[in-house]
Structure formats: structure tokens, C-alpha cells
Design a protein around this motif. Structure first.
Motif, PDB file in Angstrom:
ATOM      1  N   ASP A   9       0.808  -0.721   0.042  1.00  8.95           N
ATOM      2  CA  ASP A   9      -0.279   0.140   0.405  1.00  8.95           C
ATOM      3  C   ASP A   9       0.970   1.338   0.044  1.00  8.95           C
ATOM      4  OD1 ASP A   9      -1.650   1.731  -0.109  1.00  8.95           O
ATOM      5  OD2 ASP A   9      -2.760   0.684   1.897  1.00  8.95           O
ATOM      6  N   ILE A  10       1.290   1.853  -1.243  1.00  8.03           N
ATOM      7  CA  ILE A  10       1.262   3.499  -1.198  1.00  8.03           C
ATOM      8  C   ILE A  10       0.700   4.428  -0.541  1.00  8.03           C
ATOM      9  CG2 ILE A  10       2.970   4.472  -2.376  1.00  8.03           C
ATOM     10  CD1 ILE A  10       3.489   1.805  -4.232  1.00  8.03           C
ATOM     11  N   GLY A  11       0.805   5.058   0.874  1.00  4.44           N
ATOM     12  CA  GLY A  11      -0.069   5.839   0.938  1.00  4.44           C
ATOM     13  C   GLY A  11       0.226   6.844   1.092  1.00  4.44           C
ATOM     14  N   ASP A 134     -12.255   6.445   5.837  1.00  5.82           N
ATOM     15  CA  ASP A 134     -11.020   6.415   6.053  1.00  5.82           C
ATOM     16  C   ASP A 134     -10.150   7.557   5.705  1.00  5.82           C
ATOM     17  OD1 ASP A 134      -8.734   5.450   5.651  1.00  5.82           O
ATOM     18  OD2 ASP A 134      -9.327   4.251   4.225  1.00  5.82           O
ATOM     19  N   LEU A 135      -9.341   7.710   7.145  1.00  8.86           N
ATOM     20  CA  LEU A 135      -8.875   8.999   7.442  1.00  8.86           C
ATOM     21  C   LEU A 135      -7.056   8.838   6.544  1.00  8.86           C
ATOM     22  CD1 LEU A 135      -8.335  12.199   7.897  1.00  8.86           C
ATOM     23  CD2 LEU A 135      -8.066  11.431   9.685  1.00  8.86           C
ATOM     24  N   GLY A 136      -6.248   9.195   5.857  1.00 12.68           N
ATOM     25  CA  GLY A 136      -5.046   9.211   5.051  1.00 12.68           C
ATOM     26  C   GLY A 136      -4.206  10.234   5.395  1.00 12.68           C
ATOM     27  N   GLY A 137      -2.707  10.410   4.565  1.00 15.97           N
ATOM     28  CA  GLY A 137      -1.873  11.351   5.110  1.00 15.97           C
ATOM     29  C   GLY A 137      -2.843  12.541   4.031  1.00 15.97           C
ATOM     30  N   GLY A 138      -3.613  11.970   2.998  1.00 15.44           N
ATOM     31  CA  GLY A 138      -3.613  12.912   1.711  1.00 15.44           C
ATOM     32  C   GLY A 138      -5.101  12.850   1.854  1.00 15.44           C
ATOM     33  N   GLY A 160      -4.305  14.022   6.417  1.00 20.34           N
ATOM     34  CA  GLY A 160      -3.580  14.799   7.537  1.00 20.34           C
ATOM     35  C   GLY A 160      -2.206  15.572   7.095  1.00 20.34           C
ATOM     36  N   LEU A 161      -1.009  15.171   6.072  1.00 16.13           N
ATOM     37  CA  LEU A 161      -0.757  15.930   5.342  1.00 16.13           C
ATOM     38  C   LEU A 161      -0.712  17.359   4.248  1.00 16.13           C
ATOM     39  CD1 LEU A 161       2.215  12.739   4.390  1.00 16.13           C
ATOM     40  CD2 LEU A 161       2.021  14.482   6.348  1.00 16.13           C
ATOM     41  N   THR A 162      -2.142  16.757   3.934  1.00 14.09           N
ATOM     42  CA  THR A 162      -2.768  17.797   2.994  1.00 14.09           C
ATOM     43  C   THR A 162      -2.969  18.864   4.065  1.00 14.09           C
ATOM     44  OG1 THR A 162      -3.546  16.186   1.454  1.00 14.09           O
ATOM     45  CG2 THR A 162      -4.525  17.711   1.741  1.00 14.09           C
ATOM     46  N   LEU A 163      -3.782  18.794   5.528  1.00 12.38           N
ATOM     47  CA  LEU A 163      -4.340  19.484   6.256  1.00 12.38           C
ATOM     48  C   LEU A 163      -3.237  20.524   6.582  1.00 12.38           C
ATOM     49  CD1 LEU A 163      -7.104  17.860   8.517  1.00 12.38           C
ATOM     50  CD2 LEU A 163      -7.413  20.080   6.617  1.00 12.38           C
ATOM     51  N   MET A 164      -1.886  20.191   7.413  1.00 11.73           N
ATOM     52  CA  MET A 164      -0.808  20.438   7.619  1.00 11.73           C
ATOM     53  C   MET A 164      -0.467  21.266   6.553  1.00 11.73           C
ATOM     54  SD  MET A 164       2.923  18.173   8.492  1.00 11.73           S
ATOM     55  CE  MET A 164       2.149  17.365  10.258  1.00 11.73           C
ATOM     56  N   ASP A 165      -0.058  20.895   5.727  1.00 12.87           N
ATOM     57  CA  ASP A 165       0.371  21.763   4.234  1.00 12.87           C
ATOM     58  C   ASP A 165      -0.832  23.251   4.165  1.00 12.87           C
ATOM     59  OD1 ASP A 165       2.128  20.242   4.266  1.00 12.87           O
ATOM     60  OD2 ASP A 165       1.621  19.295   2.812  1.00 12.87           O
ATOM     61  N   THR A 195     -23.283   3.898  13.915  1.00 13.22           N
ATOM     62  CA  THR A 195     -22.034   4.031  14.419  1.00 13.22           C
ATOM     63  C   THR A 195     -20.902   5.139  13.205  1.00 13.22           C
ATOM     64  OG1 THR A 195     -22.109   2.086  15.611  1.00 13.22           O
ATOM     65  CG2 THR A 195     -19.907   2.527  14.638  1.00 13.22           C
ATOM     66  N   PHE A 196     -19.938   5.681  13.370  1.00 11.23           N
ATOM     67  CA  PHE A 196     -18.721   5.598  12.637  1.00 11.23           C
ATOM     68  C   PHE A 196     -17.712   4.743  13.210  1.00 11.23           C
ATOM     69  CE2 PHE A 196     -15.037   8.753  11.735  1.00 11.23           C
ATOM     70  CZ  PHE A 196     -15.316   8.699  10.301  1.00 11.23           C
ATOM     71  N   TYR A 197     -16.889   4.039  11.926  1.00 13.07           N
ATOM     72  CA  TYR A 197     -16.523   3.467  11.921  1.00 13.07           C
ATOM     73  C   TYR A 197     -14.722   4.233  10.957  1.00 13.07           C
ATOM     74  CZ  TYR A 197     -19.309   0.305  11.592  1.00 13.07           C
ATOM     75  OH  TYR A 197     -20.808  -0.493  12.404  1.00 13.07           O
ATOM     76  N   ALA A 198     -14.285   3.905  12.371  1.00 13.36           N
ATOM     77  CA  ALA A 198     -12.833   5.766  12.137  1.00 13.36           C
ATOM     78  C   ALA A 198     -11.691   4.176  11.663  1.00 13.36           C
ATOM     79  CB  ALA A 198     -12.010   5.300  12.860  1.00 13.36           C
ATOM     80  N   VAL A 199     -11.650   4.043  10.102  1.00 12.41           N
ATOM     81  CA  VAL A 199     -10.192   3.335   9.209  1.00 12.41           C
ATOM     82  C   VAL A 199      -9.240   4.171   9.454  1.00 12.41           C
ATOM     83  CG1 VAL A 199      -9.473   2.761   7.866  1.00 12.41           C
ATOM     84  CG2 VAL A 199     -11.771   2.012   8.457  1.00 12.41           C
ATOM     85  N   GLY A 200      -7.778   3.682   9.448  1.00 15.08           N
ATOM     86  CA  GLY A 200      -6.199   4.500   9.132  1.00 15.08           C
ATOM     87  C   GLY A 200      -5.422   5.214   9.942  1.00 15.08           C
TER      88      GLY A 200
END
Length: 492
Positions: A9-11, A134-138, A160-165, A195-200
Motif C-alpha cells: 500500500d503506497i499511501g 478512512d483518514l489517510g495522509g492525503g 493529515g498531511l494535506t491539512l498540515m500543508d 456507528t462511525f467506523y474510523a479507519v487509518g
């Protein structure tokens, strides 16, 4: 002679390989490694993958190629997500990445990524009903799920990375971006009351931090539930406070900590817009969804918890067929008691039967500890934490006795009804073990059943000598729990 299958998985934040023992309904990882490359760092502002991230990713892929060959992997699936999808130099990177891993790479669209995330939740959560996030970096993928039915997925630039930038590394500014972006999403509204299913990885890190601060008795992340109000307060705290000042922050890797505030901002706004019933962590996501999709429909319909327990029984029990006898024997017993048992309670009882003898090789003094560790910490899917705790309690009472002082922290995770059920199931397994020596073909001819005020164990004449004081004492223990008078009857 199982054939290992690998998912790479190239995330946007990490590049990971997971090698599974084989393609089954309950896939068991035999190797799991990630490299935090931060490929997506800067994509939101520069539009390009960072050169440093690219170098790290290619090095990780070359390592994964060799490891896969060493492990005898015959089938490898490589996927790439938001960073490679959004960056102008994404195609150039993917071409180099295919050479590094020596395999074709599937670049997932946002909708496709959401679909696979939902299938991962379907594969790993028993009867899901809610919205998968599903929360990833982008990016953040959102999709409605009910049972095996999937809604339409959507993708939002809230990784996360997108928001940081985009926020200039300001969590406060990120909150405004999150609020404006989620206001355009219709999918998030459907989580209200469900239910909110949190992935990542970022949300798992938040949950791990929350779990550690509570001194929670289990360590498995999958199925961990955070009440909505508690999640709201905790997310607000993580947003405001420097990560290094948080209690138990050492449980989160240093590379992951800078993203916690951004993950918290997304979670808090989701709760604010459409309060879910609860937040449940799912460790099964895109990778497991891809495996699930490869299965035939008949295999998809299997219960992953039953499949896993059956495999443990086949691998480790003295006589695997005894567990099958035990399931049927307890079926007859429970039916005769006329005590209410739901479909889900019956399911967990069968799992307890399948796991009843898998630790017989351990020293008798440690069989309870080994068995409890198995059900509490093994990567079973299709079971929530109350279910794990029920199985742990059943195991403890089965080995230590019905009056054992079992961990109050574990007891606190189950209802009074489940605690009572665990003692009854454990008492039945204790009786069956004494009766049969954990061997097959005895229980079918020695039923135990309620008849009016009595609990009767029937022994055919040829097995009459199995009767002894120990067997009668075990029968008395079970009878006491269900309010019956014990009796052993010899027939024929």
C-alpha cells in the motif's frame, strides 16, 4: 501448503507491506512492515511529491520486493492512493515504483478507495451499520455501509498531511478548512445516530492514546469503541494541547504525533455535524477489503470469527472433532433449558467450544493465562471487545473454576447477562471435558438436558463406568447455575 499473498500500500504518509498466510475469509498476517515516507508532504501546496519522500518510498519498495521473494509470495497486489493520484509527478513516480517492486501498481480513484475501505469494514466488523471514514495522509474517504451493502463513496482533501500543508501547520486554521469542506459532504450527514467506523493510522494512534490514558484492559485496537461525548472531548483536547504534553504520548510513534491534531480536528467536526452513536476503530480497511473482494461469494458469506476459531481448533486441539461434538452437545443442552439465547450469543458459544482445547500443550498452571491471552490479543476479526471479553471470561472460568476471581476490568466490559452466560458455557465445557477426556464420539451418546426440575446426564450402559464423583460434581456446578437438580441416568 498455503500460498502467501502480499498487499503493498503506497499511501500519502506511509508505504506498507502486509503478507498474509493465505487468501481466506479470516486472513492472518505473517509479516507487516511500514516505512513512514511522507510522500504527500507538500503536495497540497507544491503539487509535487517530495524528492525525499520518493527516495524513501523507492528504497522501501526495493526491500519489500526482496522480502516477498524470501517469503515465497506468489501473488502480490500493489496499490497507490491520494499522493500519487494528486501529484503532477505522480505518473513518473509510479513508473519508478513499478520497477522497484517489480509488479504492476493500481492507482486507486477516491471512489475506489472508499469502496475498498468499506469492504474492509464489512470483512472485519460483525454486521456493520454506519459510515466508514478512512483518514489517510492525503485524503478522507467517506462511505455508507449496512451489512454487506455499500453506499456511494466520496473523497475529501482532508488527510493529515494535506491539512498540515494547507493550513500552514496551524491546527486552528485547519479546523476552518475541515468545517468548510465537510459542509459540502452529504455522506457525513448519514452517520447521525449510527456507528462511525474510523479507519487509518492517525485515528488508530488517537484511539491508542485514548486507550492508554484510560488504562484499558485490552490492547487490540480492532473493535475499540469510544463513546461520542468522550471522543468529542478527547479530540478537542488533542487539538489544543501540544502533542508532546499529552499523557501517554509515548505510545504513539514520534513520526505520527504531528498529525494527531489534524486527525482530531476532522473527527471533532464530524461529530459536531452529525453526532454518531459511537466511534468504533477498524483495523481492517483498504488492504483487507481488496482481499475480501477476491474471495468467491460463498467464502465472503462465511463468518470470519468462526473460520479463525475453526483453524485454531484444527491446528492445535488434541482431537479437533471433539469441538464439533461440543458445539452440538451444548446446542441440545441450551435448547432444553429454555433459557433465552440470541443468535449472536449462540455464535460466541460456538467459538468458545472451538477454542476450548487449543492450549492443552501449556502447563496446567498456565492454561488459563495462555487461553485468555489468545482471545484477548490474537488478531481475530468479526468480534468486538465485549465479545472478546466474554470469550476470555469463559476461558478463565473453564480452567480456574466458576468461583475464580476473574479480572474486574474484563468483567466491566460485559453485561451482567453475558457474565452469567460465560459461567454457564464454562461449566458446560468443564463437564464435557471430564466426561469425554476431550475426545470425539463420546458426547453424541451422552447428552445432558433439562427435564422439568432436573438436569439429567444420560450415560449408555457401555459408558456407565465414566460416572464418578468428579463428574457428578461438575454436573452439580452446572445444575446450580440454571436452578436444576442434577442426576446421572444409566440406560440400556
Amino acid at each position: 501448503m498455503k500460498q502467501p499473498v502480499a498487499i503493498v500500500d503506497i499511501g500519502s504518509n506511509s508505504v506498507r507491506i502486509v503478507v498474509y498466510e493465505s487468501l481466506t475469509r479470516s486472513p492472518r498476517p505473517i509479516f507487516n512492515e511500514k516505512s513512514l515516507c511522507a510522500l504527500g508532504n507538500g503536495v497540497a501546496t507544491t503539487g509535487r511529491l517530495s524528492s525525499g519522500g520518493v527516495e524513501k518510498a523507492l528504497a522501501a519498495l526495493r526491500r519489500f520486493r526482496i522480502l516477498s521473494a524470501v517469503m515465497g509470495v506468489r501473488e502480490m497486489h500493489v496499490i497507490a492512493t491520494a499522493a500519487a493520484r494528486d501529484a503532477s509527478n505522480g505518473p513518473e513516480f509510479l513508473q519508478a515504483a513499478e520497477q522497484a517492486i517489480n509488479a504492476p501498481i493500481s492507482l486507486l480513484s477516491g471512489d475506489r478507495e472508499a469502496q475498498l475501505s468499506a469492504l474492509g469494514v464489512v470483512s472485519g466488523i460483525h454486521k456493520p451499520d454506519g459510515v466508514v471514514g478512512d483518514l489517510g495522509g492525503g485524503s478522507l474517504e467517506l462511505i455508507d455501509v449496512k451489512g454487506a451493502h455499500l453506499g456511494k463513496g466520496s473523497t475529501l482533501p482532508l488527510g493529515g498531511l494535506t491539512l498540515m500543508d494547507a493550513s500552514g501547520k496551524s491546527p486552528r486554521a485547519a479546523v476552518k478548512i475541515v468545517r468548510e469542506t465537510l459542509a459540502k459532504s452529504k455522506t457525513v450527514e448519514r452517520v447521525a445516530g449510527r456507528t462511525f467506523y474510523a479507519v487509518g493510522g492517525t485515528w488508530r494512534a488517537l484511539a491508542k492514546l485514548h486507550m492508554s490514558q484510560r488504562n484499558y484492559p485490552l490492547t487490540v485496537m480492532h473493535g475499540y469503541v469510544i463513546p461520542t461525548a468522550d471522543a468529542m472531548d478527547f479530540a478537542g483536547l488533542v487539538e489544543r494541547v501540544n502533542a508532546e504534553a499529552l499523557s501517554s504520548i509515548e505510545t504513539v510513534s514520534a513520526q505520527r504525533r504531528p498529525l494527531l491534531a489534524y486527525g482530531a480536528a476532522v473527527l471533532e467536526e464530524i461529530i459536531r455535524r452529525a453526532p454518531p452513536k459511537e466511534i468504533m476503530i477498524s483495523s481492517t480497511g483498504v488492504r483487507e477489503g481488496l482481499l475480501y473482494e477476491m474471495l468467491a461469494a460463498q467464502e465472503q458469506a462465511q463468518d470470519p470469527l468462526i473460520v479463525a476459531a475453526s483453524e485454531f481448533n484444527q491446528l492445535f486441539a488434541r482431537a479437533p472433532r471433539h469441538a464439533e461434538d461440543l458445539c452440538a452437545w451444548t446446542d441440545r443442552f441450551v435448547k432444553s433449558t429454555q433459557l433465552e439465547e440470541t443468535i449472536d450469543e449462540r455464535r460466541l458459544r460456538h467459538v468458545a467450544c472451538l477454542l476450548a482445547d487449543v492450549n492443552w500443550r501449556a502447563h496446567p498452571d498456565y492454561r488459563s493465562d495462555e487461553s485468555v491471552n489468545l482471545v484477548e490479543n490474537t488478531s481475530f476479526i468479526g468480534v468486538d471487545h465485549p465479545g472478546r471479553s466474554f470469550l476470555a471470561l469463559t476461558t478463565s472460568y473453564r480452567y480456574l473454576g466458576l468461583d475464580a476471581d476473574v479480572s474486574p476490568q474484563i468483567r466491566a466490559l460485559v453485561s451482567s447477562r453475558a457474565l452469567d452466560k460465560a459461567r454457564i458455557v464454562a461449566a458446560a465445557i468443564r463437564l464435557a471435558s471430564t466426561l469425554s477426556g476431550a475426545m470425539p464420539d463420546v458426547l453424541p451418546s451422552t447428552p445432558v438436558a433439562c427435564l422439568k426440575t432436573k438436569l439429567i446426564l444420560t450415560l449408555p450402559h457401555k459408558l456407565a463406568d465414566l460416572s464418578c464423583d468428579r463428574l457428578l460434581n461438575r454436573l452439580k456446578q452446572l445444575a446450580r447455575l440454571i436452578g436444576r437438580v442434577p442426576e446421572i441416568v444409566i440406560t440400556g
